[in-house]
Design a protein around this motif. Structure first.
Motif, PDB file in Angstrom:
ATOM      1  N   SER A 255       0.845  -1.209   0.000  1.00  0.00           N
ATOM      2  CA  SER A 255       0.000   0.000   0.000  1.00  0.00           C
ATOM      3  C   SER A 255       0.874   1.251   0.000  1.00  0.00           C
ATOM      4  O   SER A 255       0.619   2.204  -0.742  1.00  0.00           O
ATOM      5  N   ALA A 256       1.921   1.233   0.831  1.00  0.00           N
ATOM      6  CA  ALA A 256       2.827   2.387   0.892  1.00  0.00           C
ATOM      7  C   ALA A 256       3.578   2.552  -0.420  1.00  0.00           C
ATOM      8  O   ALA A 256       3.798   3.668  -0.890  1.00  0.00           O
ATOM      9  N   PHE A 257       3.972   1.431  -1.017  1.00  0.00           N
ATOM     10  CA  PHE A 257       4.735   1.463  -2.264  1.00  0.00           C
ATOM     11  C   PHE A 257       3.889   2.001  -3.415  1.00  0.00           C
ATOM     12  O   PHE A 257       4.404   2.605  -4.349  1.00  0.00           O
ATOM     13  N   GLU A 258       2.578   1.774  -3.340  1.00  0.00           N
ATOM     14  CA  GLU A 258       1.685   2.249  -4.401  1.00  0.00           C
ATOM     15  C   GLU A 258       1.271   3.701  -4.199  1.00  0.00           C
ATOM     16  O   GLU A 258       0.726   4.323  -5.103  1.00  0.00           O
ATOM     17  N   GLU A 259       1.496   4.227  -2.991  1.00  0.00           N
ATOM     18  CA  GLU A 259       1.163   5.625  -2.709  1.00  0.00           C
ATOM     19  C   GLU A 259       2.323   6.493  -3.189  1.00  0.00           C
ATOM     20  O   GLU A 259       3.242   6.813  -2.445  1.00  0.00           O
ATOM     21  N   LYS A 260       2.266   6.872  -4.469  1.00  0.00           N
ATOM     22  CA  LYS A 260       3.410   7.516  -5.121  1.00  0.00           C
ATOM     23  C   LYS A 260       3.803   8.848  -4.471  1.00  0.00           C
ATOM     24  O   LYS A 260       4.982   9.151  -4.342  1.00  0.00           O
ATOM     25  N   GLN A 261       2.813   9.633  -4.067  1.00  0.00           N
ATOM     26  CA  GLN A 261       3.139  10.943  -3.502  1.00  0.00           C
ATOM     27  C   GLN A 261       3.889  10.799  -2.184  1.00  0.00           C
ATOM     28  O   GLN A 261       4.860  11.526  -1.909  1.00  0.00           O
ATOM     29  N   ALA A 262       3.454   9.830  -1.344  1.00  0.00           N
ATOM     30  CA  ALA A 262       4.145   9.603  -0.068  1.00  0.00           C
ATOM     31  C   ALA A 262       5.575   9.129  -0.309  1.00  0.00           C
ATOM     32  O   ALA A 262       6.515   9.552   0.379  1.00  0.00           O
ATOM     33  N   LEU A 263       5.744   8.252  -1.307  1.00  0.00           N
ATOM     34  CA  LEU A 263       7.089   7.791  -1.666  1.00  0.00           C
ATOM     35  C   LEU A 263       7.958   8.954  -2.108  1.00  0.00           C
ATOM     36  O   LEU A 263       9.120   9.071  -1.726  1.00  0.00           O
ATOM     37  N   ALA A 264       7.365   9.806  -2.957  1.00  0.00           N
ATOM     38  CA  ALA A 264       8.108  10.967  -3.466  1.00  0.00           C
ATOM     39  C   ALA A 264       8.549  11.859  -2.311  1.00  0.00           C
ATOM     40  O   ALA A 264       9.698  12.313  -2.261  1.00  0.00           O
ATOM     41  N   ASN A 265       7.624  12.121  -1.367  1.00  0.00           N
ATOM     42  CA  ASN A 265       7.959  12.967  -0.225  1.00  0.00           C
ATOM     43  C   ASN A 265       9.079  12.344   0.605  1.00  0.00           C
ATOM     44  O   ASN A 265       9.956  13.039   1.113  1.00  0.00           O
ATOM     45  N   MET A 266       9.034  11.010   0.721  1.00  0.00           N
ATOM     46  CA  MET A 266      10.029  10.334   1.546  1.00  0.00           C
ATOM     47  C   MET A 266      11.417  10.400   0.919  1.00  0.00           C
ATOM     48  O   MET A 266      12.383  10.789   1.581  1.00  0.00           O
ATOM     49  N   ILE A 267      11.515  10.046  -0.369  1.00  0.00           N
ATOM     50  CA  ILE A 267      12.861   9.955  -0.937  1.00  0.00           C
ATOM     51  C   ILE A 267      13.427  11.304  -1.349  1.00  0.00           C
ATOM     52  O   ILE A 267      14.610  11.414  -1.632  1.00  0.00           O
ATOM     53  N   THR A 268      12.575  12.345  -1.388  1.00  0.00           N
ATOM     54  CA  THR A 268      13.110  13.676  -1.685  1.00  0.00           C
ATOM     55  C   THR A 268      13.262  14.515  -0.422  1.00  0.00           C
ATOM     56  O   THR A 268      13.719  15.648  -0.469  1.00  0.00           O
ATOM     57  N   ASP A 269      12.863  13.949   0.742  1.00  0.00           N
ATOM     58  CA  ASP A 269      12.975  14.657   2.007  1.00  0.00           C
ATOM     59  C   ASP A 269      14.446  14.866   2.359  1.00  0.00           C
ATOM     60  O   ASP A 269      15.298  14.043   2.044  1.00  0.00           O
ATOM     61  N   LYS A 270      14.764  15.958   3.021  1.00  0.00           N
ATOM     62  CA  LYS A 270      16.161  16.273   3.335  1.00  0.00           C
ATOM     63  C   LYS A 270      16.547  15.872   4.766  1.00  0.00           C
ATOM     64  O   LYS A 270      17.629  16.206   5.229  1.00  0.00           O
ATOM     65  N   LEU A 271      15.647  15.165   5.473  1.00  0.00           N
ATOM     66  CA  LEU A 271      15.998  14.716   6.813  1.00  0.00           C
ATOM     67  C   LEU A 271      16.849  13.451   6.723  1.00  0.00           C
ATOM     68  O   LEU A 271      17.017  12.861   5.669  1.00  0.00           O
ATOM     69  N   GLY A 272      17.348  12.979   7.852  1.00  0.00           N
ATOM     70  CA  GLY A 272      18.117  11.736   7.836  1.00  0.00           C
ATOM     71  C   GLY A 272      19.603  11.997   7.718  1.00  0.00           C
ATOM     72  O   GLY A 272      20.054  13.101   7.470  1.00  0.00           O
ATOM     73  N   GLY A 273      20.382  10.919   7.855  1.00  0.00           N
ATOM     74  CA  GLY A 273      21.832  11.051   7.789  1.00  0.00           C
ATOM     75  C   GLY A 273      22.303  11.158   6.356  1.00  0.00           C
ATOM     76  O   GLY A 273      21.770  10.496   5.483  1.00  0.00           O
ATOM     77  N   GLN A 274      23.295  11.971   6.120  1.00  0.00           N
ATOM     78  CA  GLN A 274      23.814  12.161   4.761  1.00  0.00           C
ATOM     79  C   GLN A 274      25.317  11.942   4.748  1.00  0.00           C
ATOM     80  O   GLN A 274      26.040  12.474   5.566  1.00  0.00           O
ATOM     81  N   GLU A 275      25.763  11.115   3.821  1.00  0.00           N
ATOM     82  CA  GLU A 275      27.194  10.882   3.666  1.00  0.00           C
ATOM     83  C   GLU A 275      27.796  12.094   2.976  1.00  0.00           C
ATOM     84  O   GLU A 275      27.371  12.447   1.873  1.00  0.00           O
ATOM     85  N   PRO A 276      28.760  12.785   3.589  1.00  0.00           N
ATOM     86  CA  PRO A 276      29.266  14.046   3.040  1.00  0.00           C
ATOM     87  C   PRO A 276      29.762  13.908   1.611  1.00  0.00           C
ATOM     88  O   PRO A 276      30.443  12.954   1.263  1.00  0.00           O
ATOM     89  N   GLY A 277      29.385  14.896   0.768  1.00  0.00           N
ATOM     90  CA  GLY A 277      29.915  14.992  -0.582  1.00  0.00           C
ATOM     91  C   GLY A 277      29.304  14.053  -1.599  1.00  0.00           C
ATOM     92  O   GLY A 277      29.732  14.030  -2.740  1.00  0.00           O
ATOM     93  N   THR A 278      28.323  13.229  -1.200  1.00  0.00           N
ATOM     94  CA  THR A 278      27.787  12.234  -2.134  1.00  0.00           C
ATOM     95  C   THR A 278      26.327  12.478  -2.486  1.00  0.00           C
ATOM     96  O   THR A 278      25.838  11.933  -3.467  1.00  0.00           O
ATOM     97  N   GLY A 279      25.598  13.244  -1.675  1.00  0.00           N
ATOM     98  CA  GLY A 279      24.161  13.394  -1.889  1.00  0.00           C
ATOM     99  C   GLY A 279      23.409  12.145  -1.487  1.00  0.00           C
ATOM    100  O   GLY A 279      22.248  11.972  -1.842  1.00  0.00           O
ATOM    101  N   ILE A 280      24.057  11.233  -0.732  1.00  0.00           N
ATOM    102  CA  ILE A 280      23.411   9.988  -0.294  1.00  0.00           C
ATOM    103  C   ILE A 280      22.873  10.156   1.120  1.00  0.00           C
ATOM    104  O   ILE A 280      23.558  10.676   2.003  1.00  0.00           O
ATOM    105  N   GLN A 281      21.632   9.689   1.355  1.00  0.00           N
ATOM    106  CA  GLN A 281      21.001   9.775   2.664  1.00  0.00           C
ATOM    107  C   GLN A 281      20.483   8.405   3.062  1.00  0.00           C
ATOM    108  O   GLN A 281      20.062   7.617   2.210  1.00  0.00           O
ATOM    109  N   VAL A 282      20.498   8.132   4.364  1.00  0.00           N
ATOM    110  CA  VAL A 282      20.056   6.837   4.876  1.00  0.00           C
ATOM    111  C   VAL A 282      19.016   7.055   5.974  1.00  0.00           C
ATOM    112  O   VAL A 282      19.240   7.822   6.907  1.00  0.00           O
ATOM    113  N   TYR A 283      17.841   6.387   5.823  1.00  0.00           N
ATOM    114  CA  TYR A 283      16.803   6.379   6.848  1.00  0.00           C
ATOM    115  C   TYR A 283      16.747   4.961   7.422  1.00  0.00           C
ATOM    116  O   TYR A 283      16.618   4.001   6.656  1.00  0.00           O
ATOM    117  N   ILE A 284      16.804   4.837   8.724  1.00  0.00           N
ATOM    118  CA  ILE A 284      16.761   3.515   9.350  1.00  0.00           C
ATOM    119  C   ILE A 284      15.549   3.415  10.267  1.00  0.00           C
ATOM    120  O   ILE A 284      15.389   4.217  11.193  1.00  0.00           O
TER     121      ILE A 284
END
Length: 371
Positions: A255-284
């Motif tokens: 259900s969450a995977f099919e909710e495209k807007q929620a997915l978009a908000n999650m993976i474009t959100d700027k919260l979470g840990g970010q590996e410096p210089g890579t633009g990579i973020q990890v949510y656990i």
């Protein structure tokens, strides 16, 4: 146009542009400095004499430079409109071509990423941020109506119909186009301040309302939110992991995977840990903005296509995911996506350079006076 070859056309355009900028008669030396014709002043004077005989320019005083005639202005306006219409069509075709190409690429990347990691993959289509203005064209449609074409960074084209009540002839329309483009090209909306708007309206005089309407259209074009495209793959990979495979969790995840807007908000959100210089973020786990994914980890990376065009790649898996393999895959694909657009831009620049070099070689005189 009668009697005008490519060389005369370019010299006439240079004369008109210089005269519009300075209001002063234009001499052959000025043209030799400000064009890439690689012609001597003597050759340019001969061409200017021909243009004068044909009625496109005038010499107001003996020994003075030339100024455009009404016939010259008419030539300039007609050709400018034709050139800009072609430029807009080319840009629109380029946007369509890039959009179709990028959609295929992103769908393929999502499948590849899901297969390589054995997790679920999510990718957002390109988004345009902090766009700057590249070009404005005002064209008469009919009495009382103007078409305002706005081109933003990334060759995003927006059209807006404007109404006007005052008299507006072709020369006035041309001057408005020159005023707007000279003042606004290369600026973001944040850089167009109240002082600049006031000065533009003062320069536009009785056409200040049109300038105000154009600025409103630019603000609207830059501020528009496009529908965010989401490409997904590998949702069923999650069921390989026992901690996520019971019916309740599986149903919540799908259900969450099919909710495209929620997915978009999650993976474009700027919260979470970010590996410096890579633009990579990890949510656990609980760090995920989507509650139904609290038993998952999400790793995202941004990609950059240039000109303010960006997107995000995301991998969703169990908290015990192979983080090293996921990060390596994301870094590799991010690099590939960053390179696709840059290679395309380099190819286009190379093609334009070769075309310009060929044209200059054909136009460069093989002999004669250099004085």
């Amino acid at each position: 146009m009668e009697g005008l070859d490519e060389r005369k056309t370019r010299i006439l355009k240079a004369i008109i542009k210089n005269y519009l900028d300075t209001g002063e008669p234009v001499g052959s030396r000025t043209i030799s400095k400000y064009t890439d014709l690689h012609l001597s002043s003597a050759t340019i004077r001969n061409e200017m004499s021909d243009l004068e005989e044909l009625g496109y320019i005038l010499q107001p005083h003996t020994s003075a430079g030339r100024i455009p005639s009404d016939k010259g202005y008419r030539f300039y306006v007609d050709n400018l409109i034709a050139e800009k219409n072609q430029e807009i069509n080319d840009m629109q075709n380029l946007v369509i071509e890039h959009t179709e190409k990028m959609e295929k690429v992103l769908k393929k990347v999502a499948r590849l990423l899901a297969n390589n990691t054995e997790y679920a993959a999510v990718i957002t289509g390109p988004q345009y941020h902090h766009s700057k203005l590249k070009f404005i064209q005002l064209s008469k449609v009919d009495a009382g109506q103007l078409l305002c074409v706005i081109v933003l960074e990334g060759n995003i084209v927006k059209n807006k119909m404007l109404r006007f009540s005052e008299e507006l002839n072709d020369e006035q329309l041309l001057k408005l186009n020159i005023l707007l483009n000279t003042s606004l090209n290369g600026l973001s909306m944040e850089q167009i301040n109240l002082g600049m708007i006031s000065a533009l309206k003062d320069q536009a005089g009785i056409h200040s309302k049109i300038v105000g309407d154009v600025l409103d259209a630019v603000a609207e074009a830059i501020g528009e939110d496009e529908d965010l495209q989401i490409y997904t793959s590998g949702a069923t990979n999650i069921f390989k992991y026992p901690e996520l495979s019971n019916s309740e969790k599986a149903s919540e995840f799908i259900s969450a995977f099919e909710e495209k807007q929620a997915l978009a908000n999650m993976i474009t959100d700027k919260l979470g840990g970010q590996e410096p210089g890579t633009g990579i973020q990890v949510y656990i786990g609980e760090e995920s903005p989507i509650k139904t994914m609290k038993d998952c980890s999400v790793v995202t990376a941004s990609y950059d296509l240039g000109d303010g065009v960006t997107g995000t790649i995301g991998i969703i898996g169990p908290k015990r995911m192979d983080y090293e393999r996921v990060l390596n895959n994301l870094k590799h694909l991010k690099k590939q996506l960053d390179g696709i657009y840059q290679k395309d831009q380099k190819y286009q620049k190379d093609q334009k350079y070769q075309k310009d070099q060929k044209y200059q070689k054909e136009e460069k005189p093989t002999g004669g006076s250099s004085g």
